[in-house]
Design a protein around this motif. Structure first.
Motif, PDB file in Angstrom:
ATOM      1  N   LYS A 293      56.810  -8.498  28.831  1.00  0.00           N
ATOM      2  CA  LYS A 293      57.883  -9.468  29.050  1.00  0.00           C
ATOM      3  C   LYS A 293      57.190 -10.806  29.272  1.00  0.00           C
ATOM      4  N   VAL A 294      57.399 -11.738  28.371  1.00  0.00           N
ATOM      5  CA  VAL A 294      56.738 -13.038  28.418  1.00  0.00           C
ATOM      6  C   VAL A 294      57.667 -14.033  29.101  1.00  0.00           C
TER       7      VAL A 294
ATOM      8  N   ASP B 201      54.353 -17.050  17.489  1.00  0.00           N
ATOM      9  CA  ASP B 201      53.716 -15.818  17.013  1.00  0.00           C
ATOM     10  C   ASP B 201      53.057 -15.077  18.163  1.00  0.00           C
ATOM     11  N   ALA B 202      52.420 -15.797  19.075  1.00  0.00           N
ATOM     12  CA  ALA B 202      51.777 -15.169  20.228  1.00  0.00           C
ATOM     13  C   ALA B 202      52.816 -14.467  21.097  1.00  0.00           C
ATOM     14  N   LYS B 203      53.906 -15.131  21.375  1.00  0.00           N
ATOM     15  CA  LYS B 203      54.962 -14.523  22.194  1.00  0.00           C
ATOM     16  C   LYS B 203      55.513 -13.276  21.515  1.00  0.00           C
ATOM     17  N   ARG B 204      55.755 -13.354  20.234  1.00  0.00           N
ATOM     18  CA  ARG B 204      56.279 -12.209  19.474  1.00  0.00           C
ATOM     19  C   ARG B 204      55.308 -11.029  19.527  1.00  0.00           C
TER      20      ARG B 204
ATOM     21  N   LEU C 183      45.513 -12.270  21.417  1.00  0.00           N
ATOM     22  CA  LEU C 183      45.408 -13.652  20.955  1.00  0.00           C
ATOM     23  C   LEU C 183      44.209 -13.858  20.029  1.00  0.00           C
ATOM     24  N   ILE C 184      43.115 -13.188  20.298  1.00  0.00           N
ATOM     25  CA  ILE C 184      41.899 -13.348  19.496  1.00  0.00           C
ATOM     26  C   ILE C 184      41.969 -12.570  18.190  1.00  0.00           C
ATOM     27  N   ALA C 185      42.525 -11.359  18.217  1.00  0.00           N
ATOM     28  CA  ALA C 185      42.538 -10.482  17.037  1.00  0.00           C
ATOM     29  C   ALA C 185      43.384 -11.067  15.912  1.00  0.00           C
ATOM     30  N   SER C 186      42.945 -10.841  14.708  1.00  0.00           N
ATOM     31  CA  SER C 186      43.742 -11.190  13.532  1.00  0.00           C
ATOM     32  C   SER C 186      44.539  -9.965  13.104  1.00  0.00           C
TER      33      SER C 186
END
Length: 94
Positions: free
Chosen positions: A74-75, A63-66, A31-34
């Motif tokens: 598995k989200v 985008d986070a889920k992807r 989540l933090i990384a670009s």
């Protein structure tokens, strides 16, 4: 997933690197990384700081889920809470 643990620095236990369940720290780092920050997987990274400048948080969640799925998770759920934090329910698929 079992991996080396760290907070802001490596965690040392009994003179060696501490290991343990690292799912939450992997989620945090993705989540933090670009995009482009991980040399071995340059397409991984959400860039949470960029989300702060947008008025459409749903695109960030998609985008986070992807990205988490791409990393092998598995989200079950990912959403913002009422106080503005992110709640992620995801586990690595074995």
């Amino acid at each position: 997933m079992i991996d080396i643990l760290f907070t802001d620095d490596l965690v040392i236990s009994n003179g060696d690197f501490a290991i343990g369940n690292s799912d939450n720290q992997h989620v945090k780092h993705i989540l933090i990384a670009s995009k482009g920050e991980y040399k071995s997987a340059p397409e991984v990274g959400v860039g949470i700081e960029n989300m702060l400048n947008t008025e459409e948080p749903n695109e960030f969640l998609i985008d986070a889920k992807r990205n988490l799925q791409y990393d092998g998770m598995k989200v079950s759920n990912i959403a913002f809470t009422e106080d503005g934090t992110i709640n992620v329910d995801a586990k690595y698929i074995n």
